[in-house]
Design a protein around this motif. Structure first.
Motif, PDB file in Angstrom:
ATOM      1  N   THR A 205      49.600 -10.100 -24.476  1.00  0.00           N
ATOM      2  CA  THR A 205      47.964  -9.112 -24.247  1.00  0.00           C
ATOM      3  C   THR A 205      48.791  -7.735 -25.425  1.00  0.00           C
ATOM      4  N   ALA A 206      50.158  -7.912 -25.709  1.00  0.00           N
ATOM      5  CA  ALA A 206      50.548  -6.951 -26.566  1.00  0.00           C
ATOM      6  C   ALA A 206      50.528  -7.336 -28.201  1.00  0.00           C
ATOM      7  N   GLN A 207      50.475  -8.811 -28.450  1.00  0.00           N
ATOM      8  CA  GLN A 207      49.747  -9.213 -29.433  1.00  0.00           C
ATOM      9  C   GLN A 207      48.658  -9.621 -30.059  1.00  0.00           C
ATOM     10  N   GLN A 208      47.668  -8.750 -29.243  1.00  0.00           N
ATOM     11  CA  GLN A 208      46.201  -8.371 -30.090  1.00  0.00           C
ATOM     12  C   GLN A 208      45.723  -9.867 -29.729  1.00  0.00           C
ATOM     13  N   MET A 209      45.898 -10.649 -29.633  1.00  0.00           N
ATOM     14  CA  MET A 209      45.383 -11.968 -30.100  1.00  0.00           C
ATOM     15  C   MET A 209      44.073 -12.565 -29.104  1.00  0.00           C
ATOM     16  N   ASP A 210      43.435 -13.028 -29.450  1.00  0.00           N
ATOM     17  CA  ASP A 210      42.076 -13.820 -28.205  1.00  0.00           C
ATOM     18  C   ASP A 210      43.431 -14.623 -27.723  1.00  0.00           C
ATOM     19  N   VAL A 211      43.498 -15.098 -26.581  1.00  0.00           N
ATOM     20  CA  VAL A 211      44.194 -16.013 -25.796  1.00  0.00           C
ATOM     21  C   VAL A 211      43.479 -16.250 -24.406  1.00  0.00           C
ATOM     22  N   TYR A 212      43.782 -17.880 -25.063  1.00  0.00           N
ATOM     23  CA  TYR A 212      43.343 -18.845 -23.977  1.00  0.00           C
ATOM     24  C   TYR A 212      44.367 -19.325 -23.142  1.00  0.00           C
ATOM     25  N   VAL A 213      44.059 -19.586 -21.735  1.00  0.00           N
ATOM     26  CA  VAL A 213      45.811 -20.259 -21.710  1.00  0.00           C
ATOM     27  C   VAL A 213      45.138 -21.391 -20.585  1.00  0.00           C
ATOM     28  N   ILE A 214      45.764 -22.571 -21.025  1.00  0.00           N
ATOM     29  CA  ILE A 214      44.945 -23.816 -20.717  1.00  0.00           C
ATOM     30  C   ILE A 214      45.740 -24.447 -19.829  1.00  0.00           C
ATOM     31  N   HIS A 215      45.923 -24.285 -18.443  1.00  0.00           N
ATOM     32  CA  HIS A 215      46.500 -24.289 -17.448  1.00  0.00           C
ATOM     33  C   HIS A 215      47.371 -25.984 -16.661  1.00  0.00           C
ATOM     34  N   THR A 216      47.665 -26.755 -17.369  1.00  0.00           N
ATOM     35  CA  THR A 216      47.750 -27.783 -17.348  1.00  0.00           C
ATOM     36  C   THR A 216      48.291 -29.046 -16.352  1.00  0.00           C
ATOM     37  N   TYR A 269      45.159 -12.822 -13.455  1.00  0.00           N
ATOM     38  CA  TYR A 269      46.096 -12.034 -13.997  1.00  0.00           C
ATOM     39  C   TYR A 269      46.115 -12.259 -15.575  1.00  0.00           C
ATOM     40  N   CYS A 270      45.403 -13.480 -15.818  1.00  0.00           N
ATOM     41  CA  CYS A 270      45.111 -13.839 -17.784  1.00  0.00           C
ATOM     42  C   CYS A 270      43.198 -12.790 -17.634  1.00  0.00           C
ATOM     43  N   THR A 271      42.575 -12.534 -16.274  1.00  0.00           N
ATOM     44  CA  THR A 271      41.141 -12.023 -16.745  1.00  0.00           C
ATOM     45  C   THR A 271      40.998 -10.157 -16.774  1.00  0.00           C
ATOM     46  N   LYS A 272      42.121  -9.777 -15.607  1.00  0.00           N
ATOM     47  CA  LYS A 272      42.944  -8.529 -16.056  1.00  0.00           C
ATOM     48  C   LYS A 272      42.845  -7.662 -16.733  1.00  0.00           C
ATOM     49  N   ARG A 273      43.673  -9.243 -17.414  1.00  0.00           N
ATOM     50  CA  ARG A 273      43.848  -8.671 -19.256  1.00  0.00           C
ATOM     51  C   ARG A 273      42.885  -9.122 -20.102  1.00  0.00           C
ATOM     52  N   GLY A 274      42.271  -9.979 -20.502  1.00  0.00           N
ATOM     53  CA  GLY A 274      41.008 -10.098 -21.521  1.00  0.00           C
ATOM     54  C   GLY A 274      41.907 -11.531 -21.858  1.00  0.00           C
ATOM     55  N   MET A 275      42.610 -11.897 -21.235  1.00  0.00           N
ATOM     56  CA  MET A 275      42.281 -13.231 -21.514  1.00  0.00           C
ATOM     57  C   MET A 275      42.137 -14.504 -21.343  1.00  0.00           C
ATOM     58  N   THR A 276      41.827 -15.390 -21.319  1.00  0.00           N
ATOM     59  CA  THR A 276      41.087 -16.494 -20.283  1.00  0.00           C
ATOM     60  C   THR A 276      42.040 -17.330 -20.023  1.00  0.00           C
ATOM     61  N   TYR A 277      41.397 -18.072 -19.031  1.00  0.00           N
ATOM     62  CA  TYR A 277      42.661 -19.017 -18.523  1.00  0.00           C
ATOM     63  C   TYR A 277      41.186 -20.392 -17.220  1.00  0.00           C
ATOM     64  N   MET A 278      41.772 -21.522 -17.433  1.00  0.00           N
ATOM     65  CA  MET A 278      41.583 -23.022 -16.972  1.00  0.00           C
ATOM     66  C   MET A 278      42.632 -23.520 -16.640  1.00  0.00           C
ATOM     67  N   LEU A 279      41.660 -24.215 -15.777  1.00  0.00           N
ATOM     68  CA  LEU A 279      42.738 -25.130 -14.825  1.00  0.00           C
ATOM     69  C   LEU A 279      42.598 -26.575 -15.823  1.00  0.00           C
TER      70      LEU A 279
END
Length: 301
Positions: A205-216, A269-279
């Motif tokens: 979050t601090a890195q200010q990147m556009d982050v996507y988390v693919i939960h595998t 957690y991801c959504t509240k911090r502007g990151m995109t989560y996908m299972l």
């Protein structure tokens, strides 16, 4: 000249390559690219895409004066064009031993996913970099650009093997220190770290990147009732912690309830911090995930 292995071809089939060439990586944030690329920017610059006129001022490039307008109005106007920029695209693969599970393994799925997304970036002249943690491969991935770098990218990804069990926090912290530029990051991991994922995600979050988390996760982990029965001794592949269990309906129900709570917690957690989560279920074909699920979430179009 990089060595091309047979397995490097297996990550992406010719049919999948043809499908991926039609796609483009998208960022929800506006980044200023370092180099000229194929991505249309909101900034004014030099391209074939007309943007607007403005009054000529002393020192402007005379090549961009609209002489037709001058002939009609006797005033000098400058033609403005949209700038074309590149995008810095990162993939970070979790190669800890827990990823070496399932058929195909979660690590193979992660490598295939990273290869597919990186190829889309290469086709659009984006700067592409693929890194991993938990692997014996010590060198960080090279920064590649252009579709001619396909084989070099595939060879690098194919060398990623399961190895050391690096905590997620240490891996993400190390990545952020080495890659401080802005861009799009796709983290592919099973999130199996007993210390949790929250501290690691705070670095992202601090890195200010556009982050996507693919939960595998594998089908066995998502639906154990189909394949696990009887008395079992379970051993944690990362710290060798063992437990004796008897598989029963109440135990499976408790497992599913705990898993669902964990997934919903990570997503929230991801959504509240502007990151995109996908299972992601490793049973789902990668090309389907890229062209359908990731398109719906705005990573590709």
């Amino acid at each position: 000249m990089p060595v091309t292995t047979t397995s490097s071809i297996e990550l992406l089939s010719p049919k999948m390559l043809a499908q991926l060439e039609r796609l483009e990586l998208v960022s929800r944030k506006i980044f200023r690219g370092r180099m000229k690329g194929e991505r249309r920017s909101k900034r004014k610059g030099q391209s074939v895409e007309f943007a607007d006129f403005r009054n000529y001022v002393h020192g402007d490039d005379l090549r961009f004066i609209d002489w037709n307008t001058y002939a009609r109005l006797d005033k000098l106007f400058l033609k403005l064009f949209l700038e074309e920029e590149d995008l810095h695209f990162f993939t970070l693969i979790d190669a800890s031993t827990s990823m070496d599970f399932g058929e195909p393994t979660k690590l193979h799925f992660a490598k295939q996913m990273a290869a597919a997304l990186c190829y889309i970036g290469l086709c659009r002249a984006d700067r592409v970099k693929c890194e991993s943690f938990g692997t014996p491969l010590r060198k960080p991935g090279p920064v590649l650009r252009g579709r001619h770098s396909l084989m070099r990218m595939l060879d690098h990804i194919n060398q990623i093997e399961p190895g050391e069990n690096v905590p997620l926090l240490d891996a993400v912290k190390s990545f952020c220190l080495r890659n401080q530029g802005k861009g799009v990051l796709v983290l592919i991991t099973d999130l199996m770290d007993k210390s949790g994922y929250e501290a690691a995600f705070r670095f992202l979050t601090a890195q200010q990147m556009d982050v996507y988390v693919i939960h595998t996760l594998s089908p066995v982990e998502l639906n154990p009732e189909d394949q696990i029965k009887g008395d079992l001794r379970l051993v944690d592949s990362e710290d060798a912690d063992a437990a004796e269990i008897t598989v029963s309906r109440p135990l499976l129900e408790k497992y599913k309830k705990t898993l669902n709570a964990f997934v919903e917690g990570a997503k929230s957690y991801c959504t509240k911090r502007g990151m995109t989560y996908m299972l992601a279920n490793t049973e789902t074909p990668v090309d389907q995930i890229v062209s359908s699920y990731l398109r719906q979430r705005g990573l590709v179009r």
